[in-house]
Design an enzyme around this catalytic site. Structure first.
Site, short mmCIF file in Angstrom:
data_model
loop_
_atom_site.label_atom_id
_atom_site.label_comp_id
_atom_site.label_asym_id
_atom_site.label_seq_id
_atom_site.Cartn_x
_atom_site.Cartn_y
_atom_site.Cartn_z
N ARG A 107 0.78 -1.23 0.00
CA ARG A 107 0.00 0.00 0.00
C ARG A 107 0.82 1.28 0.00
NH1 ARG A 107 -5.65 0.15 3.29
NH2 ARG A 107 -6.92 -0.68 1.62
N ASP A 125 -3.31 -12.02 2.67
CA ASP A 125 -4.66 -11.46 2.63
C ASP A 125 -5.62 -12.38 3.37
OD1 ASP A 125 -5.89 -9.00 1.05
OD2 ASP A 125 -7.41 -10.54 1.30
O1 CP3 Z 1 -1.68 -5.23 7.28
C1 CP3 Z 1 -0.94 -5.53 6.33
O2 CP3 Z 1 -0.27 -4.69 5.74
C2 CP3 Z 1 -0.79 -6.98 5.94
C3 CP3 Z 1 -1.38 -7.32 4.69
C4 CP3 Z 1 -2.88 -7.29 4.52
C5 CP3 Z 1 -3.46 -7.16 3.23
N1 CP3 Z 1 -4.80 -7.36 3.35
C6 CP3 Z 1 -2.71 -6.92 1.98
C7 CP3 Z 1 -3.42 -6.37 0.82
C8 CP3 Z 1 -3.93 -7.47 5.44
C9 CP3 Z 1 -3.90 -7.57 6.95
C10 CP3 Z 1 -5.13 -7.52 4.67
C11 CP3 Z 1 -6.44 -7.77 5.28
C12 CP3 Z 1 -7.67 -7.61 4.48
N2 CP3 Z 1 -7.87 -7.89 3.17
C13 CP3 Z 1 -8.90 -7.17 5.03
C14 CP3 Z 1 -9.13 -6.84 6.48
C15 CP3 Z 1 -8.55 -5.56 6.89
C16 CP3 Z 1 -9.35 -4.36 6.53
O3 CP3 Z 1 -8.79 -3.47 5.87
O4 CP3 Z 1 -10.51 -4.26 6.96
C17 CP3 Z 1 -9.85 -7.16 3.98
C18 CP3 Z 1 -11.29 -6.74 4.09
C19 CP3 Z 1 -9.18 -7.63 2.81
C20 CP3 Z 1 -9.76 -7.85 1.46
C21 CP3 Z 1 -9.05 -7.06 0.43
N3 CP3 Z 1 -7.79 -7.36 -0.07
C22 CP3 Z 1 -9.51 -5.89 -0.24
C23 CP3 Z 1 -10.84 -5.22 0.03
C24 CP3 Z 1 -8.49 -5.50 -1.15
C25 CP3 Z 1 -8.53 -4.40 -2.19
C26 CP3 Z 1 -8.40 -3.07 -1.68
C27 CP3 Z 1 -7.22 -2.77 -0.74
O5 CP3 Z 1 -6.17 -2.30 -1.16
O6 CP3 Z 1 -7.40 -2.99 0.45
C28 CP3 Z 1 -7.41 -6.40 -0.98
C29 CP3 Z 1 -6.13 -6.33 -1.67
C30 CP3 Z 1 -4.92 -6.10 -0.83
N4 CP3 Z 1 -4.63 -6.78 0.32
C31 CP3 Z 1 -3.85 -5.19 -1.10
C32 CP3 Z 1 -2.91 -5.37 -0.07
C33 CP3 Z 1 -1.56 -4.71 0.07
C34 CP3 Z 1 -3.72 -4.26 -2.31
C35 CP3 Z 1 -3.14 -5.05 -3.42
C36 CP3 Z 1 -2.36 -4.30 -4.44
O7 CP3 Z 1 -2.98 -3.72 -5.33
O8 CP3 Z 1 -1.12 -4.35 -4.39
#
Ligand code: CP3
Length: 344
Positions: free
Chosen positions: A30, A76
């Protein structure tokens, strides 16, 4: 395992500490340009999640760059539906997408669960081992999973949603089937978190990101009991429960041995009064506050530290947004690191 910096674990164990530890939800990936550099070399997010060496690298980046007191494994919550038989994709600028979703009992009965499902996730355990090696004892590593309700909601909806009305309707229309599915997700999550702990994580966080869209009665029936089961099954390793928006159930959520993550919409003084001085709280600066200026961030962060008092892990009230200025993230982290509890 001994850590050079064990402030995070000492706080979770309710020991006296000189200042609160600090990390940020969604710190891995991110925000860092170093992350984007790695990400663009690959076909996509899922490939990065499934490549242990690179996942480890991305996990360690915020420790190097921001000096946070804990790392969180880059992965994730959606790997659990994937392991149970529902693969996901991540569509650029749109978010998660599941080609297959759960509609009927037949769909539920086709899923695999528990240990059998958790065994599909070796790439996560390998990433944890590589990260622990790379961290070399500097700070502890946090493992995580989605809460059963939040995972169920993606399995039903197949993507993000403003209302999650399909998933909520499923609870009302098919309560027996919903409980069966929640049970299966819970069994899988417990096996998965235990395997993560064996691989080297020192604490786990459970994200109930969509807790706040449930009615209090639905939360009591379809969310809380499964969170409690997970917390009780993970004996001996600290658990942080983060149920975003579940304001009606703070007391119940803090009723175990777990720490409680709180979102930014909560009044800190009220939360502290509600749960008492012994519960470890994590949070809750509004992630949008990091778009303001350095001086305001310092003042508001210090207010947060004073209002929540000891037994606190400094964090945001939800994940850091991708376009947050890095300098402001550093100001937040450094304000916490410069803070000291008064010792009178
Ligand atoms: O905390 C951290 O940095 C560890 C990594 C982590 C990711 N997802 C990486 C990720 C964690 C803890 C999550 C949890 C997650 N994933 C949740 C719960 C936390 C929250 O925010 O409420 C949820 C609901 C998800 C589902 C999810 N994954 C969504 C909605 C998305 C797209 C939008 C976004 O960026 O959050 C993802 C993709 C995702 N997961 C990315 C990352 C770094 C972005 C991917 C990219 O484009 O590189």
């Amino acid at each position: 395992m001994q850590y050079q910096n064990d402030l995070f674990l000492r706080t979770l164990n309710k020991e006296a500490v000189e200042r609160p530890p600090v990390w940020l939800m969604r710190q891995a990936g991110r925000i860092l340009p170093q992350y984007r550099a790695i990400r663009t070399k690959l076909s996509g997010f899922v490939e990065l999640v499934q490549t242990p060496q690179l996942a480890a690298e991305v996990t360690i980046q915020p420790v190097d760059e921001l000096g946070v007191d804990a790392a969180i494994i880059f992965s994730d919550i959606l790997v659990i539906p994937e392991a149970m038989g529902l693969p996901y994709e991540l569509i650029e600028k749109k978010g998660p997408f599941f080609p297959n979703t759960i509609k009927t009992a037949t769909d539920v009965n086709k899923l695999i669960e528990g240990q059998n499902a958790a065994e599909q996730l070796d790439y996560v355990y390998d990433a944890i081992e590589a990260t622990v090696k790379g961290l070399d004892g500097r700070v502890p590593l946090i493992g995580f999973a989605g809460a059963p309700w939040t995972i169920l909601s993606y399995m039903i909806e197949g993507q993000g949603s403003k209302t999650f009305s399909k998933a909520k309707a499923f609870l009302y229309k098919e309560p027996v089937l919903a409980h069966q599915l929640l049970e299966m997700i819970t069994n899988t999550t417990i096996a998965y978190l235990k395997a993560k702990i064996r691989a080297g994580v020192a604490a786990v966080q459970v994200f109930d990101s969509w807790a706040g869209i449930l009615s209090p009665a639905q939360f009591q029936s379809f969310a809380l009991p499964y969170l409690r089961r997970i917390e009780q099954a993970i004996e001996g390793t600290p658990v942080i429960l983060f149920a975003r928006g579940a304001h009606h159930s703070l007391k119940e959520l803090a009723n175990g041995n777990n720490a409680l993550g709180i979102d930014w919409t909560l009044n800190r003084t009220n939360v502290r009064q509600t749960v008492g001085s012994e519960v470890v709280l994590q949070g809750n600066l509004d992630p949008c506050f990091l778009y303001s200026n350095e001086e305001s961030i310092r003042i508001e962060t210090t207010n947060m530290l004073n209002e929540l008092g000891p037994r606190h892990i400094a964090n945001l009230g939800h994940g850091v947004y991708p376009d947050t200025p890095l300098q402001n993230v550093k100001t937040f982290v450094n304000t916490v690191k410069d803070f000291r509890y008064s010792t009178n």
